[in-house]
Design a protein around this motif. Structure first.
Motif, PDB file in Angstrom:
ATOM      1  N   THR A  96      40.010  22.177 -37.581  1.00  0.00           N
ATOM      2  CA  THR A  96      40.663  20.887 -37.814  1.00  0.00           C
ATOM      3  C   THR A  96      39.645  19.777 -37.980  1.00  0.00           C
ATOM      4  N   ASN A  97      38.555  19.843 -37.242  1.00  0.00           N
ATOM      5  CA  ASN A  97      37.513  18.813 -37.329  1.00  0.00           C
ATOM      6  C   ASN A  97      36.874  18.792 -38.708  1.00  0.00           C
ATOM      7  N   ILE A  98      36.929  19.921 -39.404  1.00  0.00           N
ATOM      8  CA  ILE A  98      36.373  19.999 -40.753  1.00  0.00           C
ATOM      9  C   ILE A  98      37.371  19.507 -41.794  1.00  0.00           C
ATOM     10  N   ILE A  99      38.630  19.953 -41.674  1.00  0.00           N
ATOM     11  CA  ILE A  99      39.595  19.671 -42.747  1.00  0.00           C
ATOM     12  C   ILE A  99      40.444  18.418 -42.494  1.00  0.00           C
ATOM     13  N   TYR A 100      40.614  18.005 -41.209  1.00  0.00           N
ATOM     14  CA  TYR A 100      41.446  16.831 -40.907  1.00  0.00           C
ATOM     15  C   TYR A 100      40.977  16.252 -39.563  1.00  0.00           C
ATOM     16  N   PRO A 101      39.821  15.568 -39.549  1.00  0.00           N
ATOM     17  CA  PRO A 101      39.185  15.147 -38.287  1.00  0.00           C
ATOM     18  C   PRO A 101      40.067  14.316 -37.356  1.00  0.00           C
ATOM     19  N   SER A 102      40.953  13.501 -37.908  1.00  0.00           N
ATOM     20  CA  SER A 102      41.780  12.646 -37.053  1.00  0.00           C
ATOM     21  C   SER A 102      42.767  13.439 -36.201  1.00  0.00           C
ATOM     22  N   LEU A 103      43.021  14.693 -36.594  1.00  0.00           N
ATOM     23  CA  LEU A 103      43.933  15.544 -35.826  1.00  0.00           C
ATOM     24  C   LEU A 103      43.202  16.443 -34.831  1.00  0.00           C
ATOM     25  N   ALA A 104      41.882  16.388 -34.807  1.00  0.00           N
ATOM     26  CA  ALA A 104      41.114  17.342 -33.998  1.00  0.00           C
ATOM     27  C   ALA A 104      41.434  17.232 -32.514  1.00  0.00           C
ATOM     28  N   ILE A 105      41.505  16.012 -31.991  1.00  0.00           N
ATOM     29  CA  ILE A 105      41.784  15.853 -30.555  1.00  0.00           C
ATOM     30  C   ILE A 105      43.217  16.276 -30.213  1.00  0.00           C
ATOM     31  N   PRO A 106      44.236  15.819 -30.959  1.00  0.00           N
ATOM     32  CA  PRO A 106      45.588  16.320 -30.669  1.00  0.00           C
ATOM     33  C   PRO A 106      45.700  17.837 -30.727  1.00  0.00           C
ATOM     34  N   VAL A 107      45.043  18.453 -31.710  1.00  0.00           N
ATOM     35  CA  VAL A 107      45.078  19.911 -31.828  1.00  0.00           C
ATOM     36  C   VAL A 107      44.372  20.569 -30.648  1.00  0.00           C
ATOM     37  N   LEU A 108      43.260  20.002 -30.214  1.00  0.00           N
ATOM     38  CA  LEU A 108      42.540  20.538 -29.057  1.00  0.00           C
ATOM     39  C   LEU A 108      43.406  20.500 -27.801  1.00  0.00           C
TER      40      LEU A 108
END
Length: 317
Positions: A96-108
């Motif tokens: 997610t950090n590669i393809i959509y960084p703004s979603l990385a924390i919610p996904v984590l």
């Protein structure tokens, strides 16, 4: 002979009726929470209480001796826990950090949380099987470990000066939501078996009511996004459904790889991985990360409960 042939037909309408009740309750509570937030927000402070009550109603059905056996042969639960709390969040955060960084924390946060307290209700809806102890064993295992693992992942992967998750608060909330219902279920089953049996037989409707109250509380809190930020809502919903199936199929195929090849075990593994403790993420993320980070976990409820009946049809019919 004629009696045995008649029994399946007599049971089918009840199952179909329950499925319909569940779908209608989910739809009404979701729409009401969005359109009438002033009513739904009444239930928002009590999300974990409602979740713990749902867990209690469905733990009544479990054989505690079978639960003990899960920890006497702990390899499957250990493997599932490692995959659930380490492999999945690390992998999906990186992607997610590669393809959509703004979603990385919610996904984590969503990916790294424990198996959900609503999972016993789900496995009971799917089939009245012997897999409930495995699901509850995974809830206990992942809930004990997650207060140590998830904050560590956050500190490792996220700017710790911007965010802080209080370890003690997480432990206390998990204990209240998990171990109190577990103890209460054990106490009622041991001391009042007749009452336990009555609760077991009639637990479906109260469970649906509790789910409806939780939906009301969650969607009332995020109703403004549906009104003013359509693109954000669509992104969150698409991501939530995608993650649901990624989690589930990782569990499904992991079960097959470790030798649990019967359908019942694979479905239980799907539930273990995909039915996560998103309500706890909503509570914590709202308080310490903000509502935008918490939104993914909130919208995950659409997949969490909305897909129960379709998945039941897919897996067992």
């Amino acid at each position: 002979m004629s009696k045995s042939k008649a029994e399946p037909h007599s049971q089918t309408p009840n199952l179909e009726k329950d499925d319909l009740i569940l779908l209608i309750a989910i739809a009404i509570s979701t729409v009401t929470g969005i359109l009438v937030p002033s009513f739904g927000i009444i239930f928002e402070p009590y999300l974990l209480v409602l979740l713990g009550s749902l867990l209690f109603l469905n733990l009544i059905k479990m054989d505690l001796q079978q639960l003990g056996l899960q920890f006497k042969r702990p390899i499957p639960i250990i493997l599932f826990t490692v995959i659930k709390l380490l492999a999945i969040p690390l992998l999906l955060f990186a992607v997610t950090n590669i393809i959509y960084p703004s979603l990385a924390i919610p996904v984590l946060l969503l990916s790294g949380i424990s198996t959900g307290l609503g999972a016993p209700f789900v496995i009971n809806v799917f089939e009245k099987s012997h897999q409930l102890p495995l699901v509850v064993g995974m809830i206990i295992s992942s809930s004990i470990v997650v207060p140590l693992v998830l904050p560590s992942l956050v500190y490792l992967l996220v700017d710790v000066e911007k965010f802080h998750i209080p370890l003690l608060d997480m432990i206390i909330l998990l204990a209240e939501a998990l171990f109190l219902p577990l103890f209460a279920g054990w106490l009622v089953k041991g001391k009042a078996p007749k009452l336990a049996k009555k609760i077991e037989v009639s637990s479906f409707i109260p469970s649906v009511i509790l789910i409806s109250f939780m939906n009301l509380g969650i969607y009332a809190k995020f109703s403004n996004y549906f009104i003013s930020e359509y693109s954000f809502v669509i992104t969150m919903i698409v991501t939530a459904f995608a993650l649901f199936f990624v989690y589930g199929f990782i569990g499904y195929f992991t079960s097959y790889i470790i030798g649990k090849k019967d359908k019942s075990s694979r479905v239980a593994a799907f539930v273990i991985m995909s039915y996560v403790n998103n309500t706890l993420v909503v509570v914590f993320a709202s308080q310490f990360f903000g509502t935008e980070v918490a939104a993914l976990a909130a919208f995950y409820n659409l997949a969490y409960y909305g897909l129960m009946v379709p998945l039941k049809k897919l897996f067992f019919e």
